[in-house]
Design a protein around this motif. Structure first.
Motif, mmCIF file in Angstrom:
data_model
loop_
_atom_site.group_PDB
_atom_site.id
_atom_site.type_symbol
_atom_site.label_atom_id
_atom_site.label_comp_id
_atom_site.label_asym_id
_atom_site.label_seq_id
_atom_site.Cartn_x
_atom_site.Cartn_y
_atom_site.Cartn_z
ATOM 1 N N LEU A 113 0.833 -1.202 0.000
ATOM 2 C CA LEU A 113 0.000 0.000 0.000
ATOM 3 C C LEU A 113 0.867 1.251 0.000
ATOM 4 C CD1 LEU A 113 -1.349 -2.176 2.345
ATOM 5 C CD2 LEU A 113 -3.272 -0.682 1.795
ATOM 6 N N ARG A 114 0.506 2.183 -0.863
ATOM 7 C CA ARG A 114 1.164 3.485 -0.906
ATOM 8 C C ARG A 114 0.225 4.504 -0.260
ATOM 9 N NH1 ARG A 114 5.207 5.428 -4.022
ATOM 10 N NH2 ARG A 114 5.050 3.667 -5.463
ATOM 11 N N ASP A 115 0.650 5.054 0.866
ATOM 12 C CA ASP A 115 -0.207 5.992 1.606
ATOM 13 C C ASP A 115 -1.582 5.392 1.877
ATOM 14 O OD1 ASP A 115 1.787 7.981 1.629
ATOM 15 O OD2 ASP A 115 1.182 8.674 -0.366
ATOM 16 N N THR A 188 -16.076 0.573 -7.131
ATOM 17 C CA THR A 188 -16.186 1.658 -6.158
ATOM 18 C C THR A 188 -15.333 1.327 -4.946
ATOM 19 O OG1 THR A 188 -18.436 2.215 -6.842
ATOM 20 C CG2 THR A 188 -17.747 2.950 -4.657
ATOM 21 N N ASN A 189 -14.464 2.234 -4.569
ATOM 22 C CA ASN A 189 -13.674 2.115 -3.345
ATOM 23 C C ASN A 189 -14.192 3.120 -2.320
ATOM 24 O OD1 ASN A 189 -12.006 0.189 -4.541
ATOM 25 N ND2 ASN A 189 -10.501 1.708 -5.203
ATOM 26 N N LYS A 190 -14.066 2.777 -1.050
ATOM 27 C CA LYS A 190 -14.499 3.675 0.020
ATOM 28 C C LYS A 190 -13.392 3.802 1.054
ATOM 29 C CE LYS A 190 -19.375 2.497 -0.558
ATOM 30 N NZ LYS A 190 -20.608 1.969 0.092
ATOM 31 N N TYR A 191 -13.194 5.010 1.561
ATOM 32 C CA TYR A 191 -12.112 5.294 2.502
ATOM 33 C C TYR A 191 -12.641 6.079 3.694
ATOM 34 C CZ TYR A 191 -9.515 4.451 -1.839
ATOM 35 O OH TYR A 191 -9.044 3.927 -3.017
ATOM 36 N N ALA A 195 -6.655 10.102 12.022
ATOM 37 C CA ALA A 195 -5.823 11.235 12.425
ATOM 38 C C ALA A 195 -4.808 11.573 11.345
ATOM 39 C CB ALA A 195 -5.119 10.910 13.739
ATOM 40 N N GLY A 196 -4.655 12.872 11.089
ATOM 41 C CA GLY A 196 -3.676 13.325 10.117
ATOM 42 C C GLY A 196 -4.025 12.999 8.683
ATOM 43 N N GLY A 197 -5.280 12.615 8.423
ATOM 44 C CA GLY A 197 -5.676 12.277 7.062
ATOM 45 C C GLY A 197 -5.228 10.912 6.603
ATOM 46 N N ARG A 198 -4.728 10.099 7.545
ATOM 47 C CA ARG A 198 -4.292 8.746 7.200
ATOM 48 C C ARG A 198 -5.511 7.851 6.971
ATOM 49 N NH1 ARG A 198 0.392 5.714 8.614
ATOM 50 N NH2 ARG A 198 1.123 7.446 9.930
ATOM 51 N N ILE A 199 -5.445 6.987 5.962
ATOM 52 C CA ILE A 199 -6.535 6.052 5.701
ATOM 53 C C ILE A 199 -6.569 5.014 6.818
ATOM 54 C CG2 ILE A 199 -7.406 4.256 4.154
ATOM 55 C CD1 ILE A 199 -6.175 5.873 1.832
ATOM 56 N N ALA A 200 -7.698 4.932 7.518
ATOM 57 C CA ALA A 200 -7.834 4.004 8.646
ATOM 58 C C ALA A 200 -8.553 2.722 8.245
ATOM 59 C CB ALA A 200 -8.578 4.686 9.798
ATOM 60 N N HIS A 217 -6.535 -0.824 9.193
ATOM 61 C CA HIS A 217 -5.189 -0.646 9.735
ATOM 62 C C HIS A 217 -5.242 -0.697 11.250
ATOM 63 C CE1 HIS A 217 -3.136 0.700 5.971
ATOM 64 N NE2 HIS A 217 -4.391 0.900 5.628
ATOM 65 N N ILE A 218 -4.360 -1.502 11.832
ATOM 66 C CA ILE A 218 -4.254 -1.606 13.294
ATOM 67 C C ILE A 218 -2.823 -1.247 13.656
ATOM 68 C CG2 ILE A 218 -4.453 -3.138 15.289
ATOM 69 C CD1 ILE A 218 -6.426 -4.784 13.633
ATOM 70 N N ARG A 219 -2.661 -0.086 14.273
ATOM 71 C CA ARG A 219 -1.314 0.429 14.549
ATOM 72 C C ARG A 219 -1.060 0.516 16.048
ATOM 73 N NH1 ARG A 219 1.127 2.335 9.996
ATOM 74 N NH2 ARG A 219 -0.236 2.624 8.199
#
Length: 219
Positions: A113-115, A188-191, A195-200, A217-219
């Motif tokens: 994944l890129r960004d 169709t993709n959904k996002y 925080a900070g505009g990061r894709i969660a 994403h689990i960080r």
């Protein structure tokens, strides 16, 4: 030992999850190298082998305990579910190259994944070999506008074939919706941004054969 709850469902969930995205697909492909995290996950699978139904997404999420995170090196994880068949899995981050993160299962299935935008998969059988998503990230964060995607897939002669998709973007509540079409296909993709505009959390289309995956994403 990882699993001290005494609940077979947790052990089974992790054993199933860590063996990869079992989506009636082939194994083996180009992939990043193994890490200590992968060795740890493989050992866990070996200790907890048991025939059982595929774990649900909720079971996998519940199994990602602080103990599991600590013993796996606290690396970022992906909780991934196919929207085509009822199969979910956990992938651990294996490498970072600038803004591209590669996540992997012990049986060598990978998502890159890129960004936060999927640009490649390996090991699933109908893989996205590469994607040019220049400009897509900016449109997702803006929640408006248009961009072009180029995906590359292997044809019957094992040659890379580019597919161009024209995409538009719009907000729908908490989500940004990406609507793409081209080459006789549409998706169709959904996002959902954190925080900070990061894709969660996102729903992203991989290929005509694999369709879409829910990626958390689990960080």
């Amino acid at each position: 030992m990882f699993w001290t709850t005494g609940k077979n469902v947790v052990r089974t969930a992790m054993a199933v999850a860590l063996t990869g995205l079992l989506v009636a697909c082939s194994t083996g492909s180009d992939t990043v190298g193994n890490s200590q995290t992968l060795d740890l996950l493989k050992a866990t699978v070996t200790r907890n082998k048991a025939p059982a139904p595929t774990a649900t997404r909720d079971q996998l999420r519940a199994a990602i305990t602080p103990e599991f995170r600590a013993q796996s090196g606290n690396v970022p994880l992906l909780l991934v579910s196919s929207l085509r068949v009822p199969v979910s899995s956990i992938l651990s981050r294996a490498s970072v190259n600038q803004n591209v993160e590669t996540y992997i299962t012990p049986d060598q299935i990978t998502f890159a994944l890129r960004d936060g935008i999927l640009i490649a998969s390996r090991g699933l059988g109908y893989d996205l070999m590469a994607a040019d998503v220049s400009g897509v990230s900016e449109r997702i964060r803006a929640g408006s506008g248009t961009a072009v995607r180029t995906h590359k897939y292997l044809d019957g002669k094992n040659q890379l074939v580019p597919y161009r998709f024209d995409c538009s973007y719009a907000r729908a509540g908490a989500e940004v919706v990406e609507s793409c079409s081209g080459e006789g296909l549409s998706f169709t993709n959904k996002y959902t941004l954190g925080a900070g505009g990061r894709i969660a959390v996102s729903t992203q289309w991989v290929s005509p054969g694999l369709q879409s995956y829910l990626i958390e994403h689990i960080r």
